[in-house]
Design a protein around this motif. Structure first.
Motif, mmCIF file in Angstrom:
data_model
loop_
_atom_site.group_PDB
_atom_site.id
_atom_site.type_symbol
_atom_site.label_atom_id
_atom_site.label_comp_id
_atom_site.label_asym_id
_atom_site.label_seq_id
_atom_site.Cartn_x
_atom_site.Cartn_y
_atom_site.Cartn_z
ATOM 1 N N ARG A 50 -6.829 11.821 3.531
ATOM 2 C CA ARG A 50 -7.252 12.989 4.325
ATOM 3 C C ARG A 50 -6.584 12.971 5.705
ATOM 4 N N CYS A 51 -6.560 11.808 6.326
ATOM 5 C CA CYS A 51 -5.965 11.695 7.663
ATOM 6 C C CYS A 51 -4.465 12.014 7.628
ATOM 7 N N ALA A 52 -3.789 11.561 6.577
ATOM 8 C CA ALA A 52 -2.360 11.843 6.468
ATOM 9 C C ALA A 52 -2.105 13.341 6.355
ATOM 10 N N ALA A 53 -2.948 14.028 5.606
ATOM 11 C CA ALA A 53 -2.805 15.481 5.479
ATOM 12 C C ALA A 53 -3.029 16.171 6.820
ATOM 13 N N GLU A 54 -4.016 15.696 7.581
ATOM 14 C CA GLU A 54 -4.289 16.298 8.885
ATOM 15 C C GLU A 54 -3.123 16.100 9.848
ATOM 16 N N LEU A 55 -2.552 14.901 9.871
ATOM 17 C CA LEU A 55 -1.411 14.656 10.753
ATOM 18 C C LEU A 55 -0.181 15.427 10.290
ATOM 19 N N ALA A 56 -0.051 15.608 8.986
ATOM 20 C CA ALA A 56 1.063 16.408 8.473
ATOM 21 C C ALA A 56 1.012 17.826 9.024
ATOM 22 N N ASP A 57 -0.193 18.354 9.212
ATOM 23 C CA ASP A 57 -0.342 19.711 9.757
ATOM 24 C C ASP A 57 0.235 19.813 11.164
ATOM 25 N N ALA A 58 0.270 18.699 11.890
ATOM 26 C CA ALA A 58 0.826 18.688 13.249
ATOM 27 C C ALA A 58 2.334 18.458 13.240
ATOM 28 N N ARG A 59 2.915 18.275 12.037
ATOM 29 C CA ARG A 59 4.349 18.042 11.887
ATOM 30 C C ARG A 59 4.819 16.899 12.793
ATOM 31 N N VAL A 60 4.106 15.758 12.691
ATOM 32 C CA VAL A 60 4.515 14.591 13.464
ATOM 33 C C VAL A 60 5.852 14.084 12.945
ATOM 34 N N ASP A 61 6.560 13.343 13.788
ATOM 35 C CA ASP A 61 7.868 12.800 13.412
ATOM 36 C C ASP A 61 7.760 11.422 12.777
ATOM 37 N N VAL A 62 6.727 10.683 13.126
ATOM 38 C CA VAL A 62 6.453 9.396 12.501
ATOM 39 C C VAL A 62 4.943 9.282 12.364
ATOM 40 N N MET A 63 4.498 8.677 11.266
ATOM 41 C CA MET A 63 3.074 8.547 10.978
ATOM 42 C C MET A 63 2.797 7.105 10.581
ATOM 43 N N SER A 64 1.809 6.486 11.231
ATOM 44 C CA SER A 64 1.488 5.097 10.929
ATOM 45 C C SER A 64 -0.017 4.902 10.828
ATOM 46 N N THR A 65 -0.434 4.028 9.925
ATOM 47 C CA THR A 65 -1.807 3.566 9.964
ATOM 48 C C THR A 65 -1.972 2.685 11.195
ATOM 49 N N ALA A 66 -3.192 2.634 11.717
ATOM 50 C CA ALA A 66 -3.480 1.804 12.884
ATOM 51 C C ALA A 66 -4.610 0.841 12.553
ATOM 52 N N CYS A 67 -4.518 0.208 11.395
ATOM 53 C CA CYS A 67 -5.457 -0.864 11.040
ATOM 54 C C CYS A 67 -4.715 -1.861 10.165
ATOM 55 N N LEU A 68 -4.680 -3.109 10.595
ATOM 56 C CA LEU A 68 -3.949 -4.131 9.860
ATOM 57 C C LEU A 68 -4.804 -4.795 8.790
ATOM 58 N N VAL A 69 -5.986 -5.273 9.167
ATOM 59 C CA VAL A 69 -6.764 -6.084 8.238
ATOM 60 C C VAL A 69 -7.284 -5.265 7.060
ATOM 61 N N ALA A 70 -7.515 -3.961 7.247
ATOM 62 C CA ALA A 70 -7.993 -3.138 6.136
ATOM 63 C C ALA A 70 -6.994 -3.127 4.992
ATOM 64 N N ILE A 71 -5.721 -3.213 5.315
ATOM 65 C CA ILE A 71 -4.672 -3.248 4.296
ATOM 66 C C ILE A 71 -4.467 -4.667 3.782
ATOM 67 N N MET A 72 -4.368 -5.638 4.696
ATOM 68 C CA MET A 72 -4.095 -7.011 4.264
ATOM 69 C C MET A 72 -5.227 -7.590 3.441
ATOM 70 N N ALA A 73 -6.472 -7.136 3.661
ATOM 71 C CA ALA A 73 -7.605 -7.651 2.898
ATOM 72 C C ALA A 73 -7.590 -7.191 1.443
ATOM 73 N N MET A 74 -6.751 -6.197 1.134
ATOM 74 C CA MET A 74 -6.710 -5.646 -0.222
ATOM 75 C C MET A 74 -5.740 -6.384 -1.138
ATOM 76 N N GLY A 75 -5.025 -7.366 -0.606
ATOM 77 C CA GLY A 75 -4.157 -8.168 -1.459
ATOM 78 C C GLY A 75 -2.708 -8.092 -1.063
ATOM 79 N N PRO A 76 -1.904 -9.083 -1.461
ATOM 80 C CA PRO A 76 -0.501 -9.189 -1.058
ATOM 81 C C PRO A 76 0.304 -7.933 -1.367
ATOM 82 N N GLY A 77 1.114 -7.522 -0.395
ATOM 83 C CA GLY A 77 2.021 -6.405 -0.590
ATOM 84 C C GLY A 77 1.398 -5.037 -0.591
ATOM 85 N N TYR A 78 0.093 -4.941 -0.299
ATOM 86 C CA TYR A 78 -0.612 -3.666 -0.435
ATOM 87 C C TYR A 78 -0.076 -2.593 0.512
ATOM 88 N N HIS A 79 0.547 -2.993 1.626
ATOM 89 C CA HIS A 79 1.046 -1.977 2.562
ATOM 90 C C HIS A 79 2.094 -1.082 1.918
#
Length: 263
Positions: free
Chosen positions: A64-93
């Motif tokens: 949902r957040c990616a779709a919202e930022l897409a509406d603003a036509r950003v030039d670069v889009m990044s998640t801003a949470c590290l552990v939420a991704i790393m806790a899901m297992g190797p290579g999940y990013h």
């Protein structure tokens, strides 16, 4: 015409107060020495406690957040949470990046899509780090997952210290200059770099250059690595004053190589 104005998009945990502070601080510092200008745009995912259950629930809000930022036509889009991704297992990013990129494209936005977790790995690779030591605010089980994730990418974590703070707002209130004392407790013998903050919420930017100058080896944070990869994806010189080795200009990517995967 050469593009000089860029829109920076971040997918941010609702209780995060640091990435919307440190990323702009670094890029504003860069504006003092380079002509490019930046605006900053965020979409938020609900999260209060840094525990696995809340992290899993938060991850489901990312599309949902990616779709919202897409509406603003950003030039670069990044998640801003590290552990939420790393806790899901190797290579999940990598999986997350593919999913977010697809959503951006579906919503007519061709932004470069990245994650702070991937940016950390790539930043360490850019400086050639094979052995590191790190500081993290997480509870020990989550810190261990972060260590395992980094080591799965071929980077040995020689030592790690965690402060076991579960409340994300409390993490954000931590004095960044306290890290200058905390790092003294790390075993940095023979390491190639110190990860001063393995967390996007634990403030560290004011201490990066000070600690690096004192210990004489590269010092990075997740926010520093994220800023570096944003600049790489935008094709901009990765230089920010007083932000440590990774943003000093000493570690350029090979000509024409916009991502570390192309190295």
């Amino acid at each position: 015409m050469t593009q000089t104005h860029f829109r920076i998009g971040q997918i941010v945990p609702s209780s995060n107060t640091t990435m919307e502070t440190e990323i702009p601080a670094m890029l504003r510092a860069r504006e003092a020495i380079r002509p490019e200008r930046f605006t900053f745009h965020s979409s938020r995912m609900r999260m209060h406690k840094v525990v696995r259950e809340e992290l899993e629930a938060m991850n489901r809000q990312g599309l949902r957040c990616a779709a919202e930022l897409a509406d603003a036509r950003v030039d670069v889009m990044s998640t801003a949470c590290l552990v939420a991704i790393m806790a899901m297992g190797p290579g999940y990013h990598r999986e997350v990046e593919r999913e977010l990129q697809a959503i951006a494209l579906e919503n007519h936005c061709d932004a470069h899509v990245m994650t702070s977790a991937g940016a950390l790995i790539e930043g360490l690779q850019i400086i050639g780090a094979r052995r590191i030591a790190l500081l993290a605010p997480y509870m020990r089980p989550l810190t261990d997952l972060v260590v395992q994730y980094i080591e799965h990418e071929g980077i040995e974590v020689v030592d790690s210290r965690c402060f076991e703070i579960a409340d994300n707002l409390e993490v954000g209130r931590r004095d960044p200059m306290q890290l200058a004392d905390d790092v003294r407790e790390l075993n940095t013998s023979g390491v190639d770099a110190v990860l001063l903050s393995a967390c996007v919420q634990m403030p560290s930017f004011p201490a990066i250059q000070l600690v690096e100058d004192r210990i004489g080896i590269p010092v990075v944070s997740t926010a520093v690595c994220t800023t570096r990869r944003m600049l790489d994806h935008l094709g901009l010189e990765p230089v920010v004053p007083n932000a440590g080795a990774l943003l000093s200009g000493r570690y350029p990517l090979p000509a024409g190589k916009g991502t570390v995967a192309a190295l």
